[in-house]
Design an enzyme around this catalytic site. Structure first.
Site, mmCIF file in Angstrom:
data_model
loop_
_atom_site.group_PDB
_atom_site.id
_atom_site.type_symbol
_atom_site.label_atom_id
_atom_site.label_comp_id
_atom_site.label_asym_id
_atom_site.label_seq_id
_atom_site.Cartn_x
_atom_site.Cartn_y
_atom_site.Cartn_z
ATOM 1 C CG ASP A 358 -2.202 0.781 0.971
ATOM 2 O OD1 ASP A 358 -3.249 0.480 1.546
ATOM 3 O OD2 ASP A 358 -2.134 1.736 0.158
ATOM 4 C CD GLU A 553 -6.496 5.628 2.949
ATOM 5 O OE1 GLU A 553 -6.304 5.871 1.750
ATOM 6 O OE2 GLU A 553 -5.562 5.339 3.713
HETATM 7 C C1 GLC Z 1 -4.389 4.219 -0.064
HETATM 8 C C2 GLC Z 1 -5.291 3.044 0.285
HETATM 9 C C3 GLC Z 1 -5.392 2.008 -0.796
HETATM 10 C C4 GLC Z 1 -5.252 2.665 -2.153
HETATM 11 C C5 GLC Z 1 -3.857 3.241 -2.257
HETATM 12 C C6 GLC Z 1 -3.645 3.986 -3.576
HETATM 13 O O1 GLC Z 1 -3.654 4.619 1.052
HETATM 14 O O2 GLC Z 1 -5.033 2.377 1.508
HETATM 15 O O3 GLC Z 1 -6.659 1.349 -0.647
HETATM 16 O O4 GLC Z 1 -5.457 1.706 -3.178
HETATM 17 O O5 GLC Z 1 -3.543 4.104 -1.187
HETATM 18 O O6 GLC Z 1 -4.467 5.111 -3.651
#
Ligand code: GLC
Length: 675
Positions: A358, A553
């Site tokens: 991530d 988030e």
């Molecule tokens: C974010 C998320 C993830 C996402 C990634 C790219 O922090 O946790 O779900 O796909 O970054 O945007």
């Protein structure tokens, strides 16, 4: 099709006439040549040597005038689509330098690198994070132009390895103005309609590919256990079976039958694993409370039953990319969890795609960045979503290999998985998109599917005094209160145009108010503050549209989910019948407020097609939605103990999982007095 002429590191121009000498040095002539295309690309030396100028050998013979007729081309094995993918992978891998291999393991956010530097560093993947639109040009055409510029740059690298461009098209291509924005997963969970969700996957694939993007960070396979989590709405349900059903329907819809299908979008089940089981108060990230927290209260058997199960189905359904969770398992960051990644996901479950981290997640592993890189790559992560300091990642990983802290076998293993998926997607044959699919974005047909999803997601919690369905008679006077009634950003939630969502207009689509107004010639007065000072008298019907402002988030982690009843109380004074519509990413605490209104409807986060709400309010369609999350009576009940959830009494939810009324039901709700 791209042909590359190559022969021992030199450009070899072969004519079709056998008696005409070649113009370059030749040694072991390659096997039979299929002269079917005129080469259009520069030759690629195998040893990284610069291309030497090709001079004819000195001779006293008069230089024959070359009449190039049909030029033949030697096709490097990795570029030969007729060869098995495994062979193409091994051929390409054997040609790559360590730097080129590490470049394939590097995923950069688009604003952090120019196309030119993509070429220079041999970067293998680029992403648009939430809100990562082309600067000042958030249009489908602008997106295609931006993505194409990066892809073209990747094709300019020594070996011409195409780029994987990724995005969070998590409820439609939701960063793009003009794309259809579907209800978030919390609403799709209420539909329980796998066929509809699969169709949403198909449409998402078309609208995302139209912008040249082949990789989507979706579906979320989280099974949220505590709705105070800011990502609960990204989960389909608290129930594992429902998550498995709908998350895999979306995956199948996006990927189709075969990844090489030109309308295939590579899905990314996320976030491995048990991101939805993190416990309140265990987050160590900034002021987040539960997002990225720790999972300590369940054992491995429960972890497998409740949270790994959706991934088993996803692997069976052809998942070839999985994203790792920020959260921790028994105190170990998932990005460092070699057992659950290498031994369980890859070896035991047989996941045979590539693992992506991530966003900057490996940095949250204890220790300095060098040790983070070593730990994460050795734990099984194949591609690092850096996402900005790519020089730092590349240099640290290179140093780790030279130090022997990361083996070259591990590097080859990671790159092998990444290349395999790129070959499976047909990227080497069709890396660029010509815009032919742009007309697919935002079509009426796609919007109708989204509107159906809105209808089927609505849950009727209460309906007394004949409040619903609404009559469309002209004589009615309708007051509507709340900003959420006429704001398409608010009705779409997070991960829409901006990472955290926004307030305002979309291109295309309808607000909830517009949908209501289209159903009746009655007088409608909208006052977002619910004062209605500008009108005399009262209304027959008062509709209050309230709920949550967008979030994403950990910014959505919330200890108190109680609604503000001010607008309902004001409407109670001005309307004979009061209906509340909740625009929310999760159940809210409404126990004390329930008696204030005759009817309560949950619209979740409906997305661009708000008119779907009116379709049901006016009775053209019945309420079909059923709760995918237990609805708490009090915040003190959270987190629910699902193994021992009461069906009756003060310890029971206000509304249980699966609850939802239809028009034929007795809509009365008696709320017992609880402390
Ligand atoms: C974010 C998320 C993830 C996402 C990634 C790219 O922090 O946790 O779900 O796909 O970054 O945007």
């Amino acid at each position: 099709m791209r042909w590359i002429l190559l022969f021992t590191g030199y450009w070899v121009l072969l004519t079709g006439c056998a008696n005409v000498p070649t113009t370059g040095r030749t040694t072991d002539t390659p096997a039979a040549i299929a002269p079917t295309s005129i080469p259009t690309e520069r030759a690629v030396p195998t040893d990284g040597a610069e291309l030497a100028p090709i001079e004819p050998e000195p001779t006293d013979e008069p230089t024959p005038t070359l009449e190039p007729t049909i030029e033949a081309a030697v096709l490097l094995p990795y570029l030969d689509a007729n060869l098995p993918i495994e062979e193409r992978v091994e051929d390409l891998l054997a040609r790559m330098t360590l730097e080129e291999k590490i470049g394939q393991m590097t995923l950069i956010e688009k604003d952090s690198i120019s196309p030119e530097l993509v070429t220079e560093f041999g970067i293998g993947a680029i992403l648009s994070g939430g809100g990562g639109s082309p600067e000042g040009n958030n249009t489908p055409e602008g997106w295609l132009e931006m993505v194409s510029s990066y892809q073209a740059a990747a094709l300019e690298t020594r070996l011409g390895i195409p780029l994987l461009y990724g995005v969070d098209a998590v409820h439609g291509h939701s960063n793009v103005m003009g794309a259809v924005i579907f209800p978030h997963n919390v609403g799709l969970g209420a539909t329980r309609n796998a066929g509809l969700v699969e169709e949403i996957g198909r449409i998402t694939a078309l609208e995302t590919l139209a912008t040249g993007i082949h990789w989507n960070y979706s579906p979320v396979l989280a099974v949220p256990q505590d709705i105070r989590w800011g990502r609960a709405y990204e989960g389909y349900s608290e129930n594992t079976e429902l998550v498995t059903l709908l998350g895999n329907a979306l995956l199948v819809g996006m990927q189709g039958e075969n990844l090489s299908d030109p309308t295939t979008l590579l899905g990314t089940p996320k976030h491995w694993v048990a991101d939805g089981a993190a416990e309140w108060g265990t987050s160590t990230t900034g002021d987040y409370i539960i997002d990225r927290g720790d999972v300590t209260k369940i054992d491995e058997a429960e972890l497998r039953r409740a949270h790994i199960a959706p991934y088993i189905a996803a692997i069976e359904n052809g998942a070839m990319s999985v994203m790792i969770s920020y959260s921790s398992w028994q105190g170990t960051k998932m990005h460092a969890e070699a057992y659950l990644i290498n031994e369980v996901l890859k070896d035991e479950l047989g996941f045979d795609g590539f693992i992506v981290s991530d966003w900057q997640a490996i940095d949250e592993i204890e220790g300095d960045y060098y040790s983070d890189v070593v730990t994460a790559i050795n734990a099984g992560i194949d591609m690092n979503m850096v996402p900005t300091d790519y020089r730092g990642f590349i240099s640290n990983l290179r140093e780790a290999v030279l130090n022997g802290d990361v083996s070259s076998e591990r590097i080859d293993d990671a790159v092998r998985q990444i290349l395999k998926v790129k070959f499976m997607l047909g990227l080497f044959e069709e890396p660029m998109h010509d815009g032919a699919l742009l007309s697919q974005i935002g079509t009426p047909e796609h919007r109708e599917v989204a509107r159906q999803a809105v209808r089927e997601s609505l849950v009727l919690l209460k309906n007394e005094n004949g409040a619903l369905p609404l009559s469309s008679i002209e004589e009615n006077r309708i007051f509507i209160a709340g900003q959420h009634a006429d704001d398409m950003g608010l009705q779409s939630g997070g991960w829409t145009i901006e990472w955290q969502g926004f307030s305002g207009e979309l291109v295309g689509g309808t607000s909830i108010l517009e949908g209501i107004a289209a159903k009746t010639d009655a007088e409608i007065v909208h006052d977002r503050f619910g004062n209605f000072e500008q009108v005399e008298g009262n209304a027959d019907i008062g509709i209050v549209v309230i709920g949550e402002r967008p979030y994403a988030e950990g910014q959505g982690d919330r200890a108190d989910l109680t609604i503000n009843t001010t607008l309902i109380e004001r409407m109670r004074e001005r309307a004979d019948t009061v209906i509340v519509i909740l625009v929310t990413g999760r159940p809210l605490i409404i126990t004390e407020a329930l008696p204030l209104a005759d009817a309560w409807v949950v619209a979740w986060l409906p997305g661009s097609e708000g008119a779907g709400v009116a379709d049901v309010l006016f009775g053209e369609h019945d309420f079909m939605g059923r709760l995918a999350y237990s609805w708490p009576r009090s915040i003190r009940q959270l987190p629910f103990n699902f193994d021992n959830l009461q069906a009756e009494g003060c310890d029971a939810p206000l509304f249980p999982f699966g609850y939802g009324l239809s028009y034929g039901d007795d809509g009365a709700v008696d709320v017992i007095d609880c402390p």
